[in-house]
Every structure is written in structure tokens, then in C-alpha cells.
Scaffold this motif. Structure first.
Motif, mmCIF file in Angstrom:
data_model
loop_
_atom_site.group_PDB
_atom_site.id
_atom_site.type_symbol
_atom_site.label_atom_id
_atom_site.label_comp_id
_atom_site.label_asym_id
_atom_site.label_seq_id
_atom_site.Cartn_x
_atom_site.Cartn_y
_atom_site.Cartn_z
ATOM 1 N N TRP A 181 0.122 -22.715 -29.983
ATOM 2 C CA TRP A 181 0.325 -21.270 -30.090
ATOM 3 C C TRP A 181 0.680 -20.673 -28.734
ATOM 4 O O TRP A 181 0.040 -20.987 -27.725
ATOM 5 C CB TRP A 181 -0.946 -20.597 -30.611
ATOM 6 N N CYS A 182 1.696 -19.828 -28.701
ATOM 7 C CA CYS A 182 2.043 -19.171 -27.444
ATOM 8 C C CYS A 182 2.821 -17.889 -27.704
ATOM 9 O O CYS A 182 3.174 -17.561 -28.849
ATOM 10 C CB CYS A 182 2.835 -20.097 -26.516
ATOM 11 N N GLN A 183 3.088 -17.148 -26.642
ATOM 12 C CA GLN A 183 3.729 -15.844 -26.712
ATOM 13 C C GLN A 183 5.248 -15.990 -26.630
ATOM 14 O O GLN A 183 5.766 -17.004 -26.157
ATOM 15 C CB GLN A 183 3.231 -14.963 -25.573
ATOM 16 N N PRO A 184 5.988 -14.967 -27.077
ATOM 17 C CA PRO A 184 7.450 -15.053 -27.098
ATOM 18 C C PRO A 184 8.094 -15.406 -25.759
ATOM 19 O O PRO A 184 8.963 -16.283 -25.698
ATOM 20 C CB PRO A 184 7.871 -13.654 -27.562
ATOM 21 N N LYS A 185 7.686 -14.752 -24.683
ATOM 22 C CA LYS A 185 8.300 -15.043 -23.389
ATOM 23 C C LYS A 185 7.974 -16.450 -22.915
ATOM 24 O O LYS A 185 8.766 -17.084 -22.215
ATOM 25 C CB LYS A 185 7.860 -14.008 -22.352
ATOM 26 N N GLU A 186 6.799 -16.949 -23.290
ATOM 27 C CA GLU A 186 6.452 -18.323 -22.947
ATOM 28 C C GLU A 186 7.357 -19.310 -23.689
ATOM 29 O O GLU A 186 7.794 -20.315 -23.120
ATOM 30 C CB GLU A 186 4.981 -18.577 -23.282
ATOM 31 N N ILE A 187 7.647 -19.009 -24.942
ATOM 32 C CA ILE A 187 8.535 -19.868 -25.729
ATOM 33 C C ILE A 187 9.907 -19.946 -25.074
ATOM 34 O O ILE A 187 10.483 -21.030 -24.913
ATOM 35 C CB ILE A 187 8.647 -19.349 -27.171
ATOM 36 N N GLN A 188 10.435 -18.806 -24.691
ATOM 37 C CA GLN A 188 11.752 -18.778 -24.057
ATOM 38 C C GLN A 188 11.760 -19.602 -22.768
ATOM 39 O O GLN A 188 12.697 -20.368 -22.509
ATOM 40 C CB GLN A 188 12.140 -17.331 -23.753
ATOM 41 N N ALA A 189 10.712 -19.464 -21.954
ATOM 42 C CA ALA A 189 10.636 -20.203 -20.697
ATOM 43 C C ALA A 189 10.484 -21.704 -20.937
ATOM 44 O O ALA A 189 11.070 -22.524 -20.226
ATOM 45 C CB ALA A 189 9.467 -19.682 -19.858
ATOM 46 N N ILE A 190 9.706 -22.079 -21.938
ATOM 47 C CA ILE A 190 9.478 -23.496 -22.222
ATOM 48 C C ILE A 190 10.764 -24.164 -22.704
ATOM 49 O O ILE A 190 11.070 -25.304 -22.320
ATOM 50 C CB ILE A 190 8.343 -23.659 -23.252
ATOM 51 N N ILE A 191 11.532 -23.477 -23.517
ATOM 52 C CA ILE A 191 12.822 -24.018 -23.955
ATOM 53 C C ILE A 191 13.726 -24.255 -22.751
ATOM 54 O O ILE A 191 14.384 -25.305 -22.639
ATOM 55 C CB ILE A 191 13.493 -23.060 -24.961
ATOM 56 N N SER A 192 13.754 -23.303 -21.831
ATOM 57 C CA SER A 192 14.567 -23.450 -20.620
ATOM 58 C C SER A 192 14.075 -24.628 -19.779
ATOM 59 O O SER A 192 14.879 -25.427 -19.278
ATOM 60 C CB SER A 192 14.530 -22.158 -19.802
#
Length: 350
Positions: free
Chosen positions: A53-64
Motif C-alpha cells: 500500500w502506498c500513496q499516489p506520488k510514491e507510486i509515480q516515483a517508484i515507477i520512475s
């Protein structure tokens, strides 16, 4: 442009559509629509992404990060769950690998040691909150000098492919009772004003179910625990409570694992004890840089330092809560060989 406050308040309901954050890129916005979601502590929703589970901005950063990180053999990644000793681990690691460069700067007021004038999170940047936090693609990290040190809260299985088995990974875990209380108190301090506080009993149920940031807890710790047993040359697993009891031996262990072992002369000269003192909770909490400023996004540094005690959870959790969480841990960790000291002398897990 941030969305209007009234819109975010309406989206706090689990039944409402996920909030639209205009700072996210289009790919991430579309992805959020497909992911399971739950109520967040610091954001209206958190999302189940790649098994955690994580927050939207964390998801974006992890994909990058997963797409663009190019590991070096000399890199060291410091991983923790939130409020499990993250700031301490960053300080200790920075001090160990850079001790030759700053050997005479502990009391030199003209050339002060970086840890006396900088927060550890500025010296060891997070992948998801700094290095890959932008929405404009891949950052260029090639200019950073060796050894490059990075921090993360990501689970081991998320790091495994991008690191390609090359760099060292150091993991600290903390007993979940103290960690939960620290998380709950911290996130209620740093949450947006318009978002209501999460009461202790509600937060406890969220933690116990696993639907909290970078949770479930047991999946996170077991991933690193198993990796450390399979690849002890690559993954070092340490426990917060044991480090509090004997920081000197654990600092030696950390230094040896990273390839910077202390010499006999350094040990005889008190270098290990000096670094432990430099990075101690009491020392860091009193530094001016840690009383002001914002080193992680827009969160005030002063909120990073609370008590750092073992067993403080007894002042917040009821006996029923203790029994409920202990039962979950016994079910999830049973047979793993991993246990935690939840108060002086009382282990749970195995």
C-alpha cells in the motif's frame, strides 16, 4: 495546480473516486483508477500497488525508479518502514563510509562534520521522496560521487529487479508496537490541516489489517529477512532494539558489511564510540538543523525526533490491542525464525 480543498475533503470517503492530483503525470492518474484503494492517514486514499500500500506520488516515483535507476556495485540502499529508525540508519551509514574524509571535523567549528549542520535525509536522499520524486522523467544521478547512499521505504521485491543484485542493502526493522505508535503520532502531525486526524483505535485496525503505508508490516519485514538469509553478502538485516542495546558492535557489523571495516587503531582510538555519539538520538535532536527546516518534502525536521524508546507503546495501546496484534504476528511470522523484542525482555514472533 493543486485541486481545491473542498474536492479533497469530499474524496476522503472510501466510496468516493480517487482524488485527482494535478501534479501527477497522466500515466499515474490512469493507473490509480485500476488499483484497489483504502483510507489513508496522510492522504485521502492509499492504493495497493505491486503488493503493498502506498500513496499516489510514491507510486509515480517508484515507477520512475524501476525504469531508470542504474545501480553501481558501490551503491548502498538503506531501507526501513516509516518510523523504524530511518533517520538514525542514514546518519550511521553516512558517518561510517565518510569517516576518512571528515575524521577531524567533529569539533572543528570552521569545518564542521556534515551531520552537525545537515539533516541525515539531505545527505542520504530518498528514492521516492527526492531522487525520483519529480514528474518530468528520469533524474541524472551519474554525477553523484561514490559511494552513493540512498534511502527507501520500498519492499525488497520492488528493489530486486532494478538493483540487479549489485549494490548492498541495509535494512532495519523495529518492533511493530512501538513503530505503529510512532507512525500514528507522526502522521497526525504532518497531515494536511483539512484532513481529519485518524483516531488511535481506527489507525490500529488499519495497521493490523495491513492497509497502511508500505504495509502490510509482516510482508515488508519478511521480504528483507528472507533475502538476508539467502544473500547475507548483499542484504544486512538489523533490529532497532538490539542496536539500542549495543550500538558499538552493530556499528562494527554495519561497517564490515559495507566494506569499510574499522581498523584496530580506530577501535583502540575510540572512533567507533565517537561515531555512535555523533549519530545518537540525543545529539541529533539538539542540533539546530534538526529543530528547523524541512528535509523530507514539506515536513518539518523537528517532527522526526520524538522519544526513540523501546516499550513506549504500553502508554498508548490497551491489553486487548496487544493481544490482537500479537496474534497477527504469530500467524504471519510463525516458522520464519524472526521475532521482535516488544519491551525489555518480552519477545514476540518466531
Amino acid at each position: 495546480m493543486a485541486i481545491a480543498q473542498s474536492t479533497e475533503e469530499e474524496n476522503c470517503s472510501d466510496d468516493a473516486p480517487p482524488q485527482v492530483d494535478e501534479t501527477l503525470n497522466g500515466e499515474c492518474k490512469e493507473l490509480l483508477l485500476t488499483l484497489p484503494r483504502a483510507r489513508g492517514w496522510r492522504t485521502p486514499h492509499i492504493f495497493l500497488f505491486q503488493g503493498f500500500w502506498c500513496q499516489p506520488k510514491e507510486i509515480q516515483a517508484i515507477i520512475s525508479f524501476q525504469r531508470h535507476y542504474v545501480p553501481r556495485d558501490s551503491d548502498a540502499i538503506l531501507s526501513t518502514l516509516p518510523k523504524a529508525g530511518t533517520t538514525w540508519l542514514k546518519a550511521l551509514t553516512f558517518a561510517v563510509v565518510n569517516r576518512g574524509r571528515y575524521a577531524h571535523h567533529y569539533h572543528d567549528h570552521e569545518h564542521q562534520h556534515p551531520l552537525l549542520v545537515s539533516n541525515p535525509h539531505d545527505l542520504v536522499p530518498f528514492f521516492e521522496y527526492k531522487a525520483y520524486a519529480g514528474s518530468d522523467g528520469a533524474p541524472d544521478l551519474s554525477g553523484l560521487p561514490d559511494p552513493r547512499l540512498f534511502g527507501t521505504h520500498m519492499p525488497y521485491h520492488v528493489l530486486e529487479a532494478p538493483t540487479a543484485g549489485r549494490c548492498k542493502i541495509v535494512y532495519i526493522c523495529r518492533n511493530p508496537f512501538d513503530m505503529f505508535v510512532s507512525q500514528w503520532m507522526y502522521l497526525n502531525k504532518v497531515k494536511p490541516e483539512w484532513l481529519p486526524e485518524v483516531p488511535l483505535d481506527e489507525a490500529f485496525e488499519m495497521f493490523r489489517s495491513g492497509a497502511v503505508g508500505f504495509g502490510p508490516f509482516w510482508s515488508h519485514v519478511l521480504g528483507y529477512w528472507k533475502a538476508s538469509r539467502e544473500r547475507p553478502d548483499r542484504v544486512l538485516f538489523m533490529k532497532y532494539e538490539e542496536m539500542k542495546e549495543d550500538i558499538v558492535s552493530h556499528l562494527k557489523r554495519l561497517a564490515s558489511f559495507l566494506g569499510y571495516p574499522f581498523t584496530a587503531e580506530e577501535e583502540e582510538g575510540g572512533v567507533v564510540e565517537g561515531l555512535a555519539e555523533l549519530c545518537s538520538f540525543e545529539k541529533m535532536k539538539e542540533l539546530e538543523v534538526n529543530k528547523s527546516g524541512r528535509s523530507i518534502m514539506d515536513f518539518e525536521n523537528k517532527n522526526l525526533f520524538r522519544k526513540a524508546e523501546v516499550g513506549d507503546w504500553v502508554n498508548y495501546l490497551s491489553p486487548a490491542m496487544e493481544q490482537q496484534l500479537s496474534k497477527v504476528l504469530e500467524e504471519k511470522l510463525g516458522g520464519s525464525g524472526l521475532e521482535f523484542k516488544i519491551s525489555p525482555g518480552l519477545p514476540v514472533g518466531q
